[in-house]
Design a protein around this motif. Structure first.
Motif, PDB file in Angstrom:
ATOM      1  N   GLN A  60       0.809  -1.222   0.000  1.00 11.26           N
ATOM      2  CA  GLN A  60       0.000   0.000   0.000  1.00 11.26           C
ATOM      3  C   GLN A  60       0.841   1.270   0.000  1.00 11.26           C
ATOM      4  OE1 GLN A  60      -3.456   0.072  -0.196  1.00 11.26           O
ATOM      5  NE2 GLN A  60      -3.148  -2.094  -0.607  1.00 11.26           N
ATOM      6  N   THR A  61       2.132   1.152   0.324  1.00 12.32           N
ATOM      7  CA  THR A  61       2.942   2.360   0.477  1.00 12.32           C
ATOM      8  C   THR A  61       4.062   2.514  -0.543  1.00 12.32           C
ATOM      9  OG1 THR A  61       4.346   1.234   2.078  1.00 12.32           O
ATOM     10  CG2 THR A  61       2.482   2.481   2.957  1.00 12.32           C
ATOM     11  N   GLU A  62       4.450   1.417  -1.212  1.00 12.29           N
ATOM     12  CA  GLU A  62       5.554   1.499  -2.174  1.00 12.29           C
ATOM     13  C   GLU A  62       5.050   1.332  -3.598  1.00 12.29           C
ATOM     14  OE1 GLU A  62       8.584  -1.339  -1.275  1.00 12.29           O
ATOM     15  OE2 GLU A  62       9.102  -0.387   0.620  1.00 12.29           O
ATOM     16  N   ALA A  63       5.652   2.072  -4.486  1.00 17.99           N
ATOM     17  CA  ALA A  63       5.340   1.913  -5.913  1.00 17.99           C
ATOM     18  C   ALA A  63       5.950   0.591  -6.394  1.00 17.99           C
ATOM     19  CB  ALA A  63       5.926   3.066  -6.713  1.00 17.99           C
ATOM     20  N   THR A 120       1.158   0.464 -11.861  1.00 15.87           N
ATOM     21  CA  THR A 120       0.564   1.342 -10.868  1.00 15.87           C
ATOM     22  C   THR A 120       0.034   0.501  -9.716  1.00 15.87           C
ATOM     23  OG1 THR A 120      -0.062   2.892 -12.588  1.00 15.87           O
ATOM     24  CG2 THR A 120      -1.193   3.113 -10.488  1.00 15.87           C
ATOM     25  N   GLY A 121       0.296   0.957  -8.526  1.00 16.47           N
ATOM     26  CA  GLY A 121      -0.217   0.309  -7.323  1.00 16.47           C
ATOM     27  C   GLY A 121      -0.689   1.368  -6.357  1.00 16.47           C
ATOM     28  N   PRO A 122      -1.205   0.965  -5.224  1.00 14.92           N
ATOM     29  CA  PRO A 122      -1.697   1.948  -4.250  1.00 14.92           C
ATOM     30  C   PRO A 122      -0.613   2.916  -3.789  1.00 14.92           C
ATOM     31  CG  PRO A 122      -2.410  -0.263  -3.667  1.00 14.92           C
ATOM     32  CD  PRO A 122      -1.446  -0.404  -4.798  1.00 14.92           C
ATOM     33  N   GLY A 123       0.658   2.481  -3.816  1.00 13.97           N
ATOM     34  CA  GLY A 123       1.746   3.342  -3.363  1.00 13.97           C
ATOM     35  C   GLY A 123       2.357   4.207  -4.450  1.00 13.97           C
ATOM     36  N   GLY A 124       1.824   4.162  -5.659  1.00 13.97           N
ATOM     37  CA  GLY A 124       2.360   4.994  -6.733  1.00 13.97           C
ATOM     38  C   GLY A 124       2.586   4.212  -8.012  1.00 13.97           C
TER      39      GLY A 124
END
Length: 167
Positions: free
Chosen positions: A49-52, A119-123
């Motif tokens: 959730q925090t890292e791209a 793309t993910g939640p973290g960027g």
């Protein structure tokens, strides 16, 4: 988990822990979680959730080649991927899959660029592979075969005991 995301609330930490429980059929109904807590999975969920996402190429064409075919493959790590696209030479993005090989044929002479975006939640993370297709060297021209030079015709020789008429 707080080292990864200090803004997490106790309720969010609990939700991460409970959402990553490893189910155990014998524990169903005996515990609130219905399985074994999986701390590694909970931490990985926070990381996702925090890292791209991170993209790395597994294979790509050499920097320069006369080959008009190319194959590219890549791997993903890091944050959970929600969208993944690939482009070749600026053609609009199309969905693609990590681990799969993207193959191209009949490539023109010139520079080609393959871009992967995840793309993910973290960027968003992206990676680029660039290579050049060069013109093959010209085929060697065969050297002309020289025409044989005629050798002078020798004068007839006459045996000593026979006279030769000369005309």
């Amino acid at each position: 988990m707080l080292a990864i995301d200090p803004a997490l609330t106790p309720a969010q930490i609990k939700a991460y822990i409970l959402s990553t429980v490893t189910p155990v059929p014998g524990l169903a109904g005996l515990s609130g979680a219905g399985g074994v807590l999986n701390a590694d999975a909970a931490v990985e969920a926070v990381v996702a959730q925090t890292e791209a996402p991170v993209i790395s190429f597994v294979s790509a064409p050499p920097a320069s080649s006369t080959a008009t075919t190319a194959a590219v493959s890549f791997a993903l790590s890091g944050g959970g991927v929600t969208a993944l696209t690939c482009t070749l030479d600026g053609v609009p993005s199309t969905p693609c899959a990590a681990g799969a090989v993207s193959s191209f044929t009949d490539m023109s002479v010139g520079t080609h660029t393959f871009v992967v975006s995840a793309t993910g939640p973290g960027g968003t993370g992206s990676a680029t592979a660039t290579w050049a297709v060069t013109a093959p060297p010209p085929a060697p021209t065969p050297s002309p075969i020289p025409a044989p030079t005629p050798s002078p015709t020798p004068a007839p020789r006459c045996p000593a005991h026979v006279g030769c008429e000369r005309g």
